[in-house]
Motif scaffolding. Structure first.
Motif, PDB file in Angstrom:
ATOM      1  N   TYR A  60     -60.075 -48.613 -20.179  1.00 23.63           N
ATOM      2  CA  TYR A  60     -59.827 -48.178 -21.550  1.00 23.63           C
ATOM      3  C   TYR A  60     -61.049 -48.370 -22.436  1.00 23.63           C
ATOM      4  O   TYR A  60     -61.932 -49.167 -22.139  1.00 23.63           O
ATOM      5  CB  TYR A  60     -58.622 -48.918 -22.139  1.00 23.63           C
ATOM      6  N   PHE A  62     -62.454 -49.630 -25.979  1.00 18.58           N
ATOM      7  CA  PHE A  62     -62.067 -50.652 -26.939  1.00 18.58           C
ATOM      8  C   PHE A  62     -63.020 -50.647 -28.126  1.00 18.58           C
ATOM      9  O   PHE A  62     -64.237 -50.718 -27.953  1.00 18.58           O
ATOM     10  CB  PHE A  62     -62.071 -52.031 -26.275  1.00 18.58           C
ATOM     11  N   SER A  83     -57.478 -49.648 -28.821  1.00 18.56           N
ATOM     12  CA  SER A  83     -57.605 -49.575 -27.374  1.00 18.56           C
ATOM     13  C   SER A  83     -57.004 -48.256 -26.899  1.00 18.56           C
ATOM     14  O   SER A  83     -55.844 -47.959 -27.201  1.00 18.56           O
ATOM     15  CB  SER A  83     -56.879 -50.745 -26.695  1.00 18.56           C
ATOM     16  N   GLU A 119     -60.616 -57.695 -26.634  1.00 19.81           N
ATOM     17  CA  GLU A 119     -59.823 -56.908 -25.696  1.00 19.81           C
ATOM     18  C   GLU A 119     -58.475 -56.584 -26.318  1.00 19.81           C
ATOM     19  O   GLU A 119     -58.100 -57.123 -27.359  1.00 19.81           O
ATOM     20  CB  GLU A 119     -59.608 -57.682 -24.402  1.00 19.81           C
ATOM     21  N   VAL A 120     -57.735 -55.689 -25.676  1.00 17.50           N
ATOM     22  CA  VAL A 120     -56.390 -55.356 -26.120  1.00 17.50           C
ATOM     23  C   VAL A 120     -55.534 -56.614 -26.112  1.00 17.50           C
ATOM     24  O   VAL A 120     -55.671 -57.481 -25.249  1.00 17.50           O
ATOM     25  CB  VAL A 120     -55.766 -54.272 -25.219  1.00 17.50           C
ATOM     26  N   GLN A 166     -47.874 -54.294 -26.014  1.00 15.03           N
ATOM     27  CA  GLN A 166     -49.225 -53.762 -26.084  1.00 15.03           C
ATOM     28  C   GLN A 166     -49.744 -53.382 -24.703  1.00 15.03           C
ATOM     29  O   GLN A 166     -50.266 -52.286 -24.500  1.00 15.03           O
ATOM     30  CB  GLN A 166     -50.151 -54.801 -26.721  1.00 15.03           C
ATOM     31  N   LEU A 170     -50.350 -49.613 -23.075  1.00 16.12           N
ATOM     32  CA  LEU A 170     -51.656 -49.165 -22.589  1.00 16.12           C
ATOM     33  C   LEU A 170     -51.531 -48.614 -21.169  1.00 16.12           C
ATOM     34  O   LEU A 170     -52.092 -47.553 -20.852  1.00 16.12           O
ATOM     35  CB  LEU A 170     -52.637 -50.337 -22.620  1.00 16.12           C
ATOM     36  N   GLU A 178     -54.093 -52.543 -33.171  1.00 12.44           N
ATOM     37  CA  GLU A 178     -53.609 -53.842 -33.644  1.00 12.44           C
ATOM     38  C   GLU A 178     -54.264 -54.176 -34.979  1.00 12.44           C
ATOM     39  O   GLU A 178     -55.468 -54.404 -35.030  1.00 12.44           O
ATOM     40  CB  GLU A 178     -53.919 -54.913 -32.604  1.00 12.44           C
TER      41      GLU A 178
END
Length: 532
Positions: A60, A62, A83, A119-120, A166, A170, A178
Protein backbone atom coordinates in the motif's frame (compact mmCIF):
# COMPACT_ATOMS: atom_id res chain seq x y z
CA UNK A 1 -2.71 1.87 24.86
CA UNK A 2 -3.18 3.22 21.36
CA UNK A 3 -5.10 1.40 18.69
CA UNK A 4 -2.14 0.53 16.50
CA UNK A 5 -0.78 -2.96 17.04
CA UNK A 6 2.93 -3.63 17.03
CA UNK A 7 4.56 -5.92 14.51
CA UNK A 8 3.78 -9.58 15.04
CA UNK A 9 1.36 -8.92 17.93
CA UNK A 10 -2.24 -10.04 17.61
CA UNK A 11 -4.66 -7.13 17.52
CA UNK A 12 -8.33 -6.96 18.41
CA UNK A 13 -10.48 -8.54 15.75
CA UNK A 14 -8.57 -11.76 15.21
CA UNK A 15 -5.61 -10.86 13.01
CA UNK A 16 -1.92 -10.17 13.32
CA UNK A 17 0.36 -7.96 11.30
CA UNK A 18 3.93 -8.25 10.15
CA UNK A 19 6.70 -5.69 10.13
CA UNK A 20 6.81 -3.10 7.36
CA UNK A 21 8.92 -3.56 4.28
CA UNK A 22 9.64 -0.08 3.01
CA UNK A 23 10.09 0.64 -0.67
CA UNK A 24 10.66 3.81 -2.60
CA UNK A 25 9.55 7.14 -1.15
CA UNK A 26 8.19 9.90 -3.35
CA UNK A 27 7.57 13.49 -2.39
CA UNK A 28 6.80 16.84 -3.96
CA UNK A 29 5.96 20.22 -2.50
CA UNK A 30 2.60 21.93 -2.84
CA UNK A 31 1.98 25.66 -2.64
CA UNK A 32 -1.55 25.16 -1.34
CA UNK A 33 -1.79 23.79 2.19
CA UNK A 34 -5.14 22.12 1.46
CA UNK A 35 -4.17 20.40 -1.79
CA UNK A 36 -3.34 16.72 -1.36
CA UNK A 37 -0.10 15.67 -3.05
CA UNK A 38 -0.76 12.26 -4.63
CA UNK A 39 2.95 11.62 -5.13
CA UNK A 40 4.12 12.20 -1.53
CA UNK A 41 3.76 8.60 -0.40
CA UNK A 42 5.92 5.79 0.91
CA UNK A 43 5.35 2.26 -0.39
CA UNK A 44 4.87 -0.26 2.42
CA UNK A 45 3.96 -3.91 2.80
CA UNK A 46 1.94 -5.53 5.57
CA UNK A 47 0.62 -9.01 6.23
CA UNK A 48 -2.92 -9.04 7.56
CA UNK A 49 -4.45 -12.20 9.01
CA UNK A 50 -8.21 -12.14 8.54
CA UNK A 51 -10.80 -13.46 10.99
CA UNK A 52 -10.73 -16.87 9.29
CA UNK A 53 -7.00 -17.15 9.93
CA UNK A 54 -5.92 -16.52 6.34
CA UNK A 55 -2.89 -14.32 5.67
CA UNK A 56 -3.03 -11.57 3.07
CA UNK A 57 -0.03 -9.64 1.78
CA UNK A 58 -0.98 -6.02 1.19
CA UNK A 59 1.24 -3.51 -0.61
CA UNK A 60 0.00 0.00 0.00
CA UNK A 61 0.88 3.65 -0.43
CA UNK A 62 1.17 5.55 2.83
CA UNK A 63 0.98 9.31 3.25
CA UNK A 64 2.44 10.60 6.52
CA UNK A 65 0.61 13.20 8.63
CA UNK A 66 -1.01 15.92 6.53
CA UNK A 67 -2.54 18.97 8.23
CA UNK A 68 -6.16 19.18 7.10
CA UNK A 69 -6.89 22.86 7.91
CA UNK A 70 -5.20 26.02 6.70
CA UNK A 71 -5.08 27.67 10.14
CA UNK A 72 -4.52 24.86 12.65
CA UNK A 73 -4.71 25.48 16.37
CA UNK A 74 -2.42 22.49 16.86
CA UNK A 75 -1.23 20.58 13.79
CA UNK A 76 -0.04 17.74 16.04
CA UNK A 77 -3.68 16.74 16.32
CA UNK A 78 -5.30 18.38 13.29
CA UNK A 79 -3.64 16.06 10.79
CA UNK A 80 -4.53 12.83 9.04
CA UNK A 81 -2.76 9.86 7.48
CA UNK A 82 -3.79 8.00 4.31
CA UNK A 83 -3.25 4.36 3.35
CA UNK A 84 -4.27 3.09 -0.07
CA UNK A 85 -3.74 -0.52 -1.25
CA UNK A 86 -2.08 -1.10 -4.62
CA UNK A 87 -1.55 -4.86 -4.48
CA UNK A 88 -3.30 -7.60 -2.51
CA UNK A 89 -1.97 -11.16 -2.53
CA UNK A 90 0.06 -10.43 -5.63
CA UNK A 91 -2.83 -8.93 -7.61
CA UNK A 92 -2.68 -5.25 -8.50
CA UNK A 93 -5.70 -3.21 -7.36
CA UNK A 94 -6.90 0.24 -8.22
CA UNK A 95 -8.42 1.89 -5.13
CA UNK A 96 -9.22 5.18 -6.84
CA UNK A 97 -12.95 4.46 -6.57
CA UNK A 98 -12.91 2.31 -3.44
CA UNK A 99 -14.83 3.18 -0.24
CA UNK A 100 -12.91 5.29 2.27
CA UNK A 101 -12.86 4.11 5.88
CA UNK A 102 -12.43 7.18 8.09
CA UNK A 103 -11.26 5.61 11.35
CA UNK A 104 -10.82 7.89 14.35
CA UNK A 105 -8.95 6.72 17.46
CA UNK A 106 -10.50 9.11 19.96
CA UNK A 107 -11.10 7.71 23.45
CA UNK A 108 -12.49 9.49 26.48
CA UNK A 109 -12.81 12.72 24.48
CA UNK A 110 -9.03 12.85 24.82
CA UNK A 111 -6.69 14.16 22.09
CA UNK A 112 -5.75 11.76 19.30
CA UNK A 113 -2.72 12.23 17.08
CA UNK A 114 -1.29 10.64 13.94
CA UNK A 115 1.66 13.06 13.80
CA UNK A 116 4.29 10.36 14.27
CA UNK A 117 2.46 7.47 12.57
CA UNK A 118 4.54 5.50 10.11
CA UNK A 119 1.99 2.90 9.00
CA UNK A 120 -1.72 2.14 8.76
CA UNK A 121 -3.29 1.90 12.19
CA UNK A 122 -0.63 4.20 13.59
CA UNK A 123 -2.93 6.76 15.17
CA UNK A 124 -3.63 6.80 18.87
CA UNK A 125 -5.59 8.46 21.63
CA UNK A 126 -4.21 9.37 25.01
CA UNK A 127 -6.66 6.79 26.31
CA UNK A 128 -6.73 4.37 23.42
CA UNK A 129 -10.43 4.51 22.67
CA UNK A 130 -11.52 3.93 26.24
CA UNK A 131 -14.32 5.60 28.15
CA UNK A 132 -13.98 9.06 29.65
CA UNK A 133 -11.77 9.23 32.67
CA UNK A 134 -12.63 10.43 36.11
CA UNK A 135 -9.40 12.42 36.02
CA UNK A 136 -9.92 15.52 33.85
CA UNK A 137 -6.18 16.16 33.68
CA UNK A 138 -5.69 12.89 31.88
CA UNK A 139 -3.02 11.96 34.42
CA UNK A 140 -4.75 8.82 35.63
CA UNK A 141 -5.99 5.64 34.04
CA UNK A 142 -9.49 5.64 32.55
CA UNK A 143 -12.41 4.72 34.74
CA UNK A 144 -13.17 1.97 32.32
CA UNK A 145 -10.38 -0.59 32.35
CA UNK A 146 -7.86 -0.34 29.55
CA UNK A 147 -9.04 -3.64 28.20
CA UNK A 148 -12.11 -5.80 28.33
CA UNK A 149 -12.39 -9.55 28.08
CA UNK A 150 -14.82 -10.89 25.55
CA UNK A 151 -17.01 -13.95 25.86
CA UNK A 152 -14.30 -16.19 24.47
CA UNK A 153 -11.78 -15.09 27.06
CA UNK A 154 -9.77 -13.00 24.62
CA UNK A 155 -8.67 -9.54 25.65
CA UNK A 156 -9.61 -6.65 23.38
CA UNK A 157 -8.00 -3.26 23.77
CA UNK A 158 -10.63 -0.58 24.12
CA UNK A 159 -10.62 1.21 20.81
CA UNK A 160 -9.88 -2.11 19.11
CA UNK A 161 -12.86 -1.74 16.80
CA UNK A 162 -11.14 0.87 14.70
CA UNK A 163 -7.83 -0.98 14.72
CA UNK A 164 -9.29 -4.25 13.44
CA UNK A 165 -11.47 -2.40 10.98
CA UNK A 166 -8.53 -0.46 9.54
CA UNK A 167 -6.42 -3.48 8.64
CA UNK A 168 -9.29 -5.61 7.40
CA UNK A 169 -10.49 -2.67 5.27
CA UNK A 170 -7.05 -2.27 3.73
CA UNK A 171 -6.92 -6.00 2.94
CA UNK A 172 -10.38 -5.71 1.33
CA UNK A 173 -9.09 -3.05 -1.04
CA UNK A 174 -10.51 0.01 0.72
CA UNK A 175 -8.70 3.28 1.35
CA UNK A 176 -8.10 3.93 5.06
CA UNK A 177 -7.84 7.50 6.34
CA UNK A 178 -7.10 8.15 10.01
CA UNK A 179 -7.67 11.66 11.35
CA UNK A 180 -6.28 13.06 14.56
CA UNK A 181 -8.38 15.45 16.62
CA UNK A 182 -7.99 17.80 19.56
CA UNK A 183 -9.15 16.59 22.96
CA UNK A 184 -10.28 17.88 26.31
CA UNK A 185 -6.95 17.93 28.19
CA UNK A 186 -5.02 20.19 25.81
CA UNK A 187 -3.88 23.50 27.34
CA UNK A 188 -1.84 26.36 25.90
CA UNK A 189 0.90 28.32 27.70
CA UNK A 190 -1.75 30.61 29.23
CA UNK A 191 -3.53 27.64 30.79
CA UNK A 192 -6.46 27.84 28.37
CA UNK A 193 -8.16 24.65 27.23
CA UNK A 194 -8.35 24.46 23.44
CA UNK A 195 -9.58 20.91 22.87
CA UNK A 196 -12.89 20.90 24.76
CA UNK A 197 -16.31 20.82 23.08
CA UNK A 198 -16.85 21.19 20.21
CA UNK A 199 -13.20 20.91 19.09
CA UNK A 200 -13.15 17.17 18.32
CA UNK A 201 -16.22 17.11 16.07
CA UNK A 202 -15.14 20.31 14.34
CA UNK A 203 -11.78 18.70 13.60
CA UNK A 204 -13.33 15.54 12.20
CA UNK A 205 -15.62 17.63 10.01
CA UNK A 206 -12.62 19.59 8.77
CA UNK A 207 -10.91 16.29 7.93
CA UNK A 208 -13.94 15.21 5.88
CA UNK A 209 -13.94 18.56 4.07
CA UNK A 210 -10.26 18.15 3.27
CA UNK A 211 -10.89 14.69 1.83
CA UNK A 212 -13.87 15.78 -0.25
CA UNK A 213 -12.12 18.91 -1.53
CA UNK A 214 -9.35 16.68 -2.89
CA UNK A 215 -11.57 14.54 -5.09
CA UNK A 216 -9.47 13.13 -7.91
CA UNK A 217 -6.24 13.67 -6.00
CA UNK A 218 -6.74 11.68 -2.82
CA UNK A 219 -7.31 7.95 -3.38
CA UNK A 220 -10.79 6.52 -2.89
CA UNK A 221 -14.35 7.56 -3.62
CA UNK A 222 -14.98 10.73 -1.59
CA UNK A 223 -18.73 10.16 -1.98
CA UNK A 224 -18.39 6.87 -0.10
CA UNK A 225 -16.77 7.86 3.20
CA UNK A 226 -17.60 5.46 6.06
CA UNK A 227 -16.77 6.65 9.57
CA UNK A 228 -15.73 4.37 12.45
CA UNK A 229 -15.00 4.97 16.12
CA UNK A 230 -15.30 3.47 19.59
CA UNK A 231 -16.61 4.90 22.89
CA UNK A 232 -16.15 8.69 22.69
CA UNK A 233 -14.85 7.98 19.19
CA UNK A 234 -18.10 6.13 18.55
CA UNK A 235 -19.99 9.15 19.80
CA UNK A 236 -18.05 11.38 17.42
CA UNK A 237 -18.59 8.94 14.57
CA UNK A 238 -22.35 8.94 15.14
CA UNK A 239 -22.31 12.72 15.48
CA UNK A 240 -20.32 13.07 12.26
CA UNK A 241 -22.92 10.90 10.55
CA UNK A 242 -25.94 12.72 11.97
CA UNK A 243 -24.67 16.27 11.47
CA UNK A 244 -23.44 16.24 7.87
CA UNK A 245 -23.40 19.77 6.40
CA UNK A 246 -25.17 21.28 9.41
CA UNK A 247 -24.65 25.04 9.41
CA UNK A 248 -24.20 25.26 13.18
CA UNK A 249 -20.52 24.31 12.79
CA UNK A 250 -19.68 26.81 10.04
CA UNK A 251 -18.16 29.52 12.22
CA UNK A 252 -15.85 27.03 13.90
CA UNK A 253 -14.75 25.52 10.61
CA UNK A 254 -14.15 28.96 9.12
CA UNK A 255 -11.88 29.89 12.03
CA UNK A 256 -9.71 26.87 11.25
CA UNK A 257 -9.53 27.55 7.53
CA UNK A 258 -11.30 24.30 6.70
CA UNK A 259 -11.72 23.43 3.05
CA UNK A 260 -14.78 24.79 1.25
CA UNK A 261 -16.48 21.45 0.75
CA UNK A 262 -19.19 19.20 2.16
CA UNK A 263 -18.58 17.45 5.49
CA UNK A 264 -21.30 14.84 4.93
CA UNK A 265 -20.34 11.17 5.10
CA UNK A 266 -22.01 8.20 3.43
CA UNK A 267 -22.20 5.68 6.26
CA UNK A 268 -21.52 5.49 9.99
CA UNK A 269 -19.95 2.81 12.17
CA UNK A 270 -20.25 3.42 15.92
CA UNK A 271 -19.19 1.09 18.73
CA UNK A 272 -20.46 1.78 22.28
CA UNK A 273 -20.99 5.52 21.64
CA UNK A 274 -20.79 7.68 24.78
CA UNK A 275 -23.17 10.37 23.60
CA UNK A 276 -26.43 12.28 24.25
CA UNK A 277 -24.50 13.54 27.25
CA UNK A 278 -27.09 15.90 28.71
CA UNK A 279 -29.44 12.92 29.11
CA UNK A 280 -26.83 10.27 29.82
CA UNK A 281 -27.17 10.38 33.61
CA UNK A 282 -30.88 9.63 33.49
CA UNK A 283 -30.43 6.92 30.89
CA UNK A 284 -27.69 5.31 32.98
CA UNK A 285 -29.86 5.19 36.10
CA UNK A 286 -32.80 3.78 34.13
CA UNK A 287 -30.53 0.98 32.99
CA UNK A 288 -28.19 0.32 35.92
CA UNK A 289 -29.81 2.17 38.85
CA UNK A 290 -30.46 -0.96 40.90
CA UNK A 291 -27.01 -2.45 40.30
CA UNK A 292 -24.43 -1.92 43.03
CA UNK A 293 -20.91 -0.67 42.46
CA UNK A 294 -18.00 -3.14 42.43
CA UNK A 295 -17.49 -2.35 46.11
CA UNK A 296 -20.96 -3.72 46.83
CA UNK A 297 -22.20 -0.25 47.73
CA UNK A 298 -25.44 1.07 46.26
CA UNK A 299 -25.36 4.56 44.75
CA UNK A 300 -27.56 7.24 46.32
CA UNK A 301 -31.02 5.92 45.46
CA UNK A 302 -32.65 9.34 45.82
CA UNK A 303 -30.32 10.69 43.15
CA UNK A 304 -30.85 7.58 41.04
CA UNK A 305 -34.63 7.86 41.16
CA UNK A 306 -34.61 11.59 40.38
CA UNK A 307 -32.44 10.93 37.35
CA UNK A 308 -34.71 8.06 36.27
CA UNK A 309 -37.62 10.51 36.33
CA UNK A 310 -35.67 12.84 34.07
CA UNK A 311 -35.07 9.97 31.67
CA UNK A 312 -38.79 9.17 31.60
CA UNK A 313 -39.62 12.76 30.64
CA UNK A 314 -36.92 12.87 27.98
CA UNK A 315 -37.82 9.52 26.44
CA UNK A 316 -41.49 10.48 26.26
CA UNK A 317 -40.58 13.75 24.53
CA UNK A 318 -38.56 11.93 21.86
CA UNK A 319 -41.65 10.06 20.64
CA UNK A 320 -39.47 7.39 19.07
CA UNK A 321 -40.93 4.12 17.87
CA UNK A 322 -39.07 0.89 18.43
CA UNK A 323 -37.85 -1.22 15.54
CA UNK A 324 -39.96 -4.03 14.09
CA UNK A 325 -43.25 -2.36 14.95
CA UNK A 326 -42.70 -2.30 18.70
CA UNK A 327 -44.50 0.99 19.27
CA UNK A 328 -43.55 4.19 21.08
CA UNK A 329 -40.59 3.78 23.41
CA UNK A 330 -41.14 4.95 26.98
CA UNK A 331 -39.49 4.42 30.35
CA UNK A 332 -42.32 1.98 31.13
CA UNK A 333 -41.63 -0.37 28.22
CA UNK A 334 -37.98 0.22 27.32
CA UNK A 335 -36.80 -2.74 29.39
CA UNK A 336 -39.21 -5.00 27.53
CA UNK A 337 -38.01 -3.54 24.23
CA UNK A 338 -34.36 -4.10 25.01
CA UNK A 339 -35.00 -7.69 26.05
CA UNK A 340 -37.13 -8.56 23.00
CA UNK A 341 -35.32 -6.58 20.30
CA UNK A 342 -31.70 -6.95 21.38
CA UNK A 343 -30.86 -9.01 24.45
CA UNK A 344 -32.68 -12.29 23.83
CA UNK A 345 -31.62 -12.37 20.15
CA UNK A 346 -28.04 -11.64 21.26
CA UNK A 347 -28.04 -14.45 23.81
CA UNK A 348 -29.72 -16.77 21.32
CA UNK A 349 -27.06 -16.12 18.68
CA UNK A 350 -24.29 -16.64 21.21
CA UNK A 351 -25.71 -19.89 22.58
CA UNK A 352 -26.60 -21.29 19.15
CA UNK A 353 -22.97 -20.90 18.07
CA UNK A 354 -21.69 -23.00 20.98
CA UNK A 355 -21.18 -26.74 20.88
CA UNK A 356 -23.83 -28.78 22.69
CA UNK A 357 -21.41 -29.39 25.54
CA UNK A 358 -20.36 -25.75 25.89
CA UNK A 359 -23.97 -24.62 25.70
CA UNK A 360 -24.98 -26.99 28.46
CA UNK A 361 -22.11 -25.77 30.61
CA UNK A 362 -23.04 -22.13 30.03
CA UNK A 363 -26.73 -22.70 30.76
CA UNK A 364 -25.89 -24.62 33.91
CA UNK A 365 -23.89 -21.63 35.12
CA UNK A 366 -26.57 -19.13 34.02
CA UNK A 367 -29.85 -20.66 35.10
CA UNK A 368 -31.74 -17.39 34.59
CA UNK A 369 -31.85 -18.23 30.86
CA UNK A 370 -34.57 -20.53 29.57
CA UNK A 371 -33.35 -22.30 26.42
CA UNK A 372 -36.21 -23.79 24.47
CA UNK A 373 -36.75 -24.39 20.78
CA UNK A 374 -33.36 -22.90 20.01
CA UNK A 375 -34.24 -19.60 21.66
CA UNK A 376 -33.08 -17.88 24.84
CA UNK A 377 -35.59 -16.10 27.08
CA UNK A 378 -35.16 -14.28 30.40
CA UNK A 379 -36.38 -11.28 32.37
CA UNK A 380 -34.88 -7.80 32.52
CA UNK A 381 -34.34 -8.11 36.27
CA UNK A 382 -32.42 -11.36 35.85
CA UNK A 383 -30.34 -9.81 33.08
CA UNK A 384 -29.33 -6.94 35.37
CA UNK A 385 -28.31 -9.43 38.05
CA UNK A 386 -26.30 -11.32 35.46
CA UNK A 387 -24.35 -8.21 34.43
CA UNK A 388 -23.52 -7.42 38.05
CA UNK A 389 -21.60 -4.37 39.20
CA UNK A 390 -22.11 -1.05 37.49
CA UNK A 391 -19.01 0.89 36.42
CA UNK A 392 -20.02 4.42 37.45
CA UNK A 393 -21.38 6.29 40.45
CA UNK A 394 -24.38 8.62 40.25
CA UNK A 395 -24.48 10.96 38.48
CA UNK A 396 -22.19 9.18 36.05
CA UNK A 397 -21.50 11.95 33.54
CA UNK A 398 -22.21 15.35 35.11
CA UNK A 399 -20.69 14.59 38.50
CA UNK A 400 -21.67 16.81 41.42
CA UNK A 401 -17.96 17.28 42.20
CA UNK A 402 -17.03 17.95 38.55
CA UNK A 403 -14.79 14.86 38.52
CA UNK A 404 -16.14 13.14 35.40
CA UNK A 405 -14.29 13.32 32.11
CA UNK A 406 -17.37 14.84 30.53
CA UNK A 407 -17.21 17.76 32.97
CA UNK A 408 -13.76 18.46 31.54
CA UNK A 409 -15.13 18.07 28.00
CA UNK A 410 -17.30 21.12 28.69
CA UNK A 411 -14.50 23.10 30.32
CA UNK A 412 -13.66 26.46 28.76
CA UNK A 413 -10.89 29.05 28.80
CA UNK A 414 -8.91 28.33 31.98
CA UNK A 415 -11.77 26.48 33.69
CA UNK A 416 -10.94 22.78 33.90
CA UNK A 417 -14.46 21.40 34.26
CA UNK A 418 -18.04 22.68 34.19
CA UNK A 419 -21.52 21.37 34.77
CA UNK A 420 -23.60 20.82 31.64
CA UNK A 421 -26.95 19.83 33.18
CA UNK A 422 -29.20 21.87 35.44
CA UNK A 423 -29.37 18.93 37.85
CA UNK A 424 -25.60 18.65 38.13
CA UNK A 425 -25.20 22.39 38.65
CA UNK A 426 -27.99 22.59 41.22
CA UNK A 427 -26.39 19.84 43.29
CA UNK A 428 -22.79 21.01 42.86
CA UNK A 429 -20.52 20.13 45.76
CA UNK A 430 -17.45 22.15 44.76
CA UNK A 431 -18.60 25.46 46.22
CA UNK A 432 -19.62 27.23 43.00
CA UNK A 433 -21.20 30.62 43.68
CA UNK A 434 -23.73 30.19 40.91
CA UNK A 435 -25.47 26.84 40.62
CA UNK A 436 -26.55 27.26 37.04
CA UNK A 437 -25.02 26.06 33.79
CA UNK A 438 -23.06 28.65 31.83
CA UNK A 439 -24.81 30.50 29.02
CA UNK A 440 -22.77 28.84 26.25
CA UNK A 441 -23.49 25.26 27.36
CA UNK A 442 -26.80 24.88 25.51
CA UNK A 443 -25.15 25.58 22.15
CA UNK A 444 -22.27 23.22 22.89
CA UNK A 445 -24.66 20.43 23.82
CA UNK A 446 -26.40 20.76 20.43
CA UNK A 447 -23.02 20.73 18.70
CA UNK A 448 -22.08 17.48 20.49
CA UNK A 449 -25.34 15.50 20.28
CA UNK A 450 -26.42 13.39 17.27
CA UNK A 451 -29.98 13.30 18.65
CA UNK A 452 -30.25 17.05 18.04
CA UNK A 453 -29.62 16.50 14.34
CA UNK A 454 -32.06 13.59 14.11
CA UNK A 455 -34.72 15.80 15.66
CA UNK A 456 -33.96 18.41 12.99
CA UNK A 457 -34.26 15.70 10.31
CA UNK A 458 -30.92 16.86 8.98
CA UNK A 459 -30.93 16.10 5.22
CA UNK A 460 -27.14 15.86 5.08
CA UNK A 461 -26.93 12.99 7.56
CA UNK A 462 -25.52 9.56 6.83
CA UNK A 463 -28.23 7.19 5.60
CA UNK A 464 -26.50 3.95 6.66
CA UNK A 465 -25.79 3.00 10.29
CA UNK A 466 -23.76 0.18 11.85
CA UNK A 467 -24.09 0.30 15.65
CA UNK A 468 -22.66 -2.15 18.18
CA UNK A 469 -22.57 -2.44 21.97
CA UNK A 470 -21.71 -5.15 24.49
CA UNK A 471 -24.52 -6.32 26.75
CA UNK A 472 -22.20 -6.05 29.78
CA UNK A 473 -21.08 -2.53 28.93
CA UNK A 474 -22.04 -0.43 31.93
CA UNK A 475 -19.86 2.46 30.80
CA UNK A 476 -23.08 3.70 29.22
CA UNK A 477 -26.77 2.87 29.04
CA UNK A 478 -28.07 0.32 26.55
CA UNK A 479 -30.75 2.85 25.62
CA UNK A 480 -28.29 5.33 24.08
CA UNK A 481 -27.43 3.19 21.07
CA UNK A 482 -31.01 1.98 20.78
CA UNK A 483 -32.29 5.56 20.61
CA UNK A 484 -29.82 6.41 17.84
CA UNK A 485 -30.98 3.34 15.92
CA UNK A 486 -34.65 4.19 16.44
CA UNK A 487 -34.14 7.84 15.45
CA UNK A 488 -32.27 6.92 12.27
CA UNK A 489 -34.78 4.23 11.36
CA UNK A 490 -37.67 6.65 11.87
CA UNK A 491 -36.17 8.88 9.19
CA UNK A 492 -35.96 5.97 6.77
CA UNK A 493 -32.27 5.23 7.17
CA UNK A 494 -30.73 1.79 6.85
CA UNK A 495 -29.87 0.57 10.36
CA UNK A 496 -27.79 -2.48 11.32
CA UNK A 497 -27.76 -2.56 15.11
CA UNK A 498 -27.09 -5.40 17.50
CA UNK A 499 -25.58 -6.09 20.91
CA UNK A 500 -22.73 -8.49 21.63
CA UNK A 501 -23.72 -10.99 24.32
CA UNK A 502 -21.58 -10.88 27.46
CA UNK A 503 -19.18 -8.37 25.93
CA UNK A 504 -17.85 -5.30 27.71
CA UNK A 505 -16.82 -1.83 26.62
CA UNK A 506 -14.98 -1.46 23.32
CA UNK A 507 -15.67 -4.94 21.94
CA UNK A 508 -15.82 -5.60 18.22
CA UNK A 509 -16.42 -9.30 17.60
CA UNK A 510 -17.71 -9.11 14.02
CA UNK A 511 -15.21 -6.87 12.19
CA UNK A 512 -15.34 -8.96 9.00
CA UNK A 513 -19.10 -8.43 8.87
CA UNK A 514 -18.56 -4.67 9.09
CA UNK A 515 -16.18 -4.78 6.14
CA UNK A 516 -18.74 -6.80 4.15
CA UNK A 517 -21.45 -4.33 5.15
CA UNK A 518 -19.38 -1.45 3.78
CA UNK A 519 -19.16 -3.23 0.42
CA UNK A 520 -22.91 -3.83 0.45
CA UNK A 521 -24.07 -0.30 1.29
CA UNK A 522 -21.51 1.42 -0.94
CA UNK A 523 -22.10 -0.93 -3.87
CA UNK A 524 -18.42 -1.87 -3.97
CA UNK A 525 -17.56 -5.36 -5.15
CA UNK A 526 -14.49 -6.69 -3.38
CA UNK A 527 -11.45 -6.04 -5.52
CA UNK A 528 -13.70 -5.20 -8.45
CA UNK A 529 -11.32 -2.40 -9.24
CA UNK A 530 -8.43 -4.68 -10.16
CA UNK A 531 -5.81 -2.69 -12.04
CA UNK A 532 -5.91 -3.17 -15.77
Amino acid sequence: MGIGATAGVAAAGGFALSANASGTSKSSASSDALVFDPDAYTKLTKTVTDTDGNDHSVVYHFWKAITYVASPVDATYQSLIVSSPVEIDGTAVDASNAPILLANSVGGYMPASVATATEVGGGGSAMGGGAPSGAPTGSAAPSASASTSNANGNTNATGGATSSNQLLALAAGYVVIEPGARGRTLKNSDGEYYGTAPAAIVDLKAAVRYIRSNKGRIPGNVERIVSAGTSAGGALSSLLGASGDSKIYDKYLKELGAADASDAIFATGAWCPITDLEHADGAYEFNWGTNALSTGKQVDQTVSKELQSQFAEYQAALKLRGLNGFGTLTARNYDEYLVEQYLEPSATKYLAALSDSDRSTYLAANTFITWSGGKATFTWADFLTHVGARKKDAPSFDAFDLSAGENNEFGADTTLARHFTAYGAKNDTTGLTTKRVASDIAEKLDLMNPMYHFAKKNPGRSKHWWIRLGTKDSDTSLTVSANIAAAASALGDDVNHLYYWDEGHGSNIDPADFITWIAKVTGHTKRAAAAK
